[in-house]
Design an enzyme around this catalytic site. Structure first.
Site, PDB file in Angstrom:
ATOM      1  N   SER A 150       0.855  -1.452  -0.138  1.00  0.00           N
ATOM      2  CA  SER A 150       0.043  -0.141   0.092  1.00  0.00           C
ATOM      3  C   SER A 150       0.734   1.143   0.011  1.00  0.00           C
ATOM      4  CB  SER A 150      -0.813   0.049   1.280  1.00  0.00           C
ATOM      5  OG  SER A 150      -1.571   1.293   1.532  1.00  0.00           O
ATOM      6  N   TYR A 163      -0.597  -0.131  10.741  1.00  0.00           N
ATOM      7  CA  TYR A 163      -1.050  -0.835   9.263  1.00  0.00           C
ATOM      8  C   TYR A 163      -0.051  -0.208   8.259  1.00  0.00           C
ATOM      9  CZ  TYR A 163      -3.638  -0.858   4.737  1.00  0.00           C
ATOM     10  OH  TYR A 163      -3.831  -1.126   3.607  1.00  0.00           O
TER      11      TYR A 163
END
Ligand SMILES: NC(=O)c1ccc[n+]([C@@H]2O[C@H](COP(=O)([O-])OP(=O)(O)OC[C@H]3O[C@@H](n4cnc5c(N)ncnc54)[C@H](OP(=O)(O)O)[C@@H]3O)[C@@H](O)[C@H]2O)c1
Length: 291
Positions: A150, A163
């Site tokens: 990501s 995350y």
């Protein structure tokens, strides 16, 4: 046309079945479809069984391949046994680790458990799963591996501290495997994904009541707000690049690939603030953000 012809041939290039982990909707389903379109049978993993079976049926009937739904939770420390049991001896030639735990919010506002789940699902489980299946691929001297990362993993990011760190792990995991495994005939990459209009993304926006939640499609957004990408386009960019060449990182959105080159030259502090300031305003309800 040449690429189209090449793209039909994944079964003979990579062998066996594809395994997409996190495949019952959105980006995971789009990637399962692209693999099926290239002739692969696809084993598909997710937690929710009914939704997974629906996706597996759609992929099978759209492309005339076999699909195999395997209900499993990647937060379960014994998940590899569950997946292997579901596969029943089928060989895996192409593996996409797509699912993620995506708990957002300020670091100290979240229970420690949520941070540890981010690490279990996004770091521990991909290591366990890839260690097993990459080993089998190198014995056969062929295979393909995609670790989905990501843009949250390329710098520290407000509200996505663990995350983001876990997605950095997957980025470096994919890059390192790109280098190591190519010497044994196996290809790997880190798939760099930015904001993408998946059902999961949409649910997160609804929870936080952002503009993306109120607009049902990217076209309904006010002008000047960059729309998130369609998951079908994100997957198409991945496979178009794989058909040309396996790079250590493959961007889901060509705009992000260009921006990454520019941002790499910035001091870390500037880069963190540039990404985190709008995110913080979004979380504080001051303006819509991108994630
Ligand atoms: N969407 C974005 O804007 C965005 C941005 C940057 C990066 N990414 C990355 O792209 C990937 C996909 O993102 P997405 O969330 O938008 O999802 P998606 O691919 O549309 O859906 C996630 C899939 O994973 C499954 N899943 C979730 N947790 C799981 C678990 N613990 N065990 C097994 N399966 C699980 C879900 O089904 P169940 O819930 O039924 O298990 C679903 O099938 C992730 O790696 C994410 O980090 C997404």
């Amino acid at each position: 046309l040449e690429l189209d012809l090449m793209s039909q041939d994944y079964k003979s290039i990579y062998g066996g079945w594809a395994l997409v982990i996190g495949a019952s909707e959105g980006l995971g389903e789009a990637m399962a479809r692209d693999l099926a379109q290239r002739g692969m049978n696809v084993a598909m993993v997710a937690r929710g069984e009914a939704k997974l079976r629906g996706a597996a049926d759609r992929v099978a009937s759209a492309f005339g391949v076999e699909t195999l739904p395997i209900a499993a939770d990647l937060a379960d420390p014994n998940v590899l046994d569950v997946i292997r049991g579901g596969l029943g001896g089928r060989e895996i030639g192409f593996l996409i680790y797509n699912c993620a735990a995506e708990f957002g919010g300020e670091f100290l506002d979240q229970a420690l458990d949520r941070h540890l789940t981010n690490i279990q699902v996004n770091c521990v489980a991909p290591t366990v799963v890839l260690h097993h299946f990459a080993g089998e691929m190198t014995q056969r001297g062929r295979g393909g591996i995609v670790a989905v990362s990501s843009l949250a993993g390329v710098q520290g990011l407000y509200a996505w501290v663990t995350y983001g760190a876990s997605k950095a792990y997957e980025m470096i995991l994919g890059e390192g495997l790109w280098y190591e495994l190519q010497h044994q005939g196996v290809n790997a990459t880190a798939f760099m994904v930015g904001s993408t209009y998946t059902p999961n993304f949409q649910r997160n926006q609804v929870e936080r009541n952002t503009l993306f939640a109120k607009s049902r499609t990217p076209d309904d957004l006010p002008s000047g707000i960059e729309p998130p990408q369609d998951p079908v386009d994100a997957s198409a960019h991945l496979f178009a690049q794989i058909d040309r060449e396996w790079l250590p990182q493959i961007y889901a959105n060509p705009n992000d690939a260009e921006a990454a080159l520019r941002y790499a030259a910035l001091p870390r502090a500037d880069r963190i603030r540039m990404m985190s300031d709008p995110m913080r305003r979004s979380w504080k309800g001051e303006e819509p953000g991108l994630a």
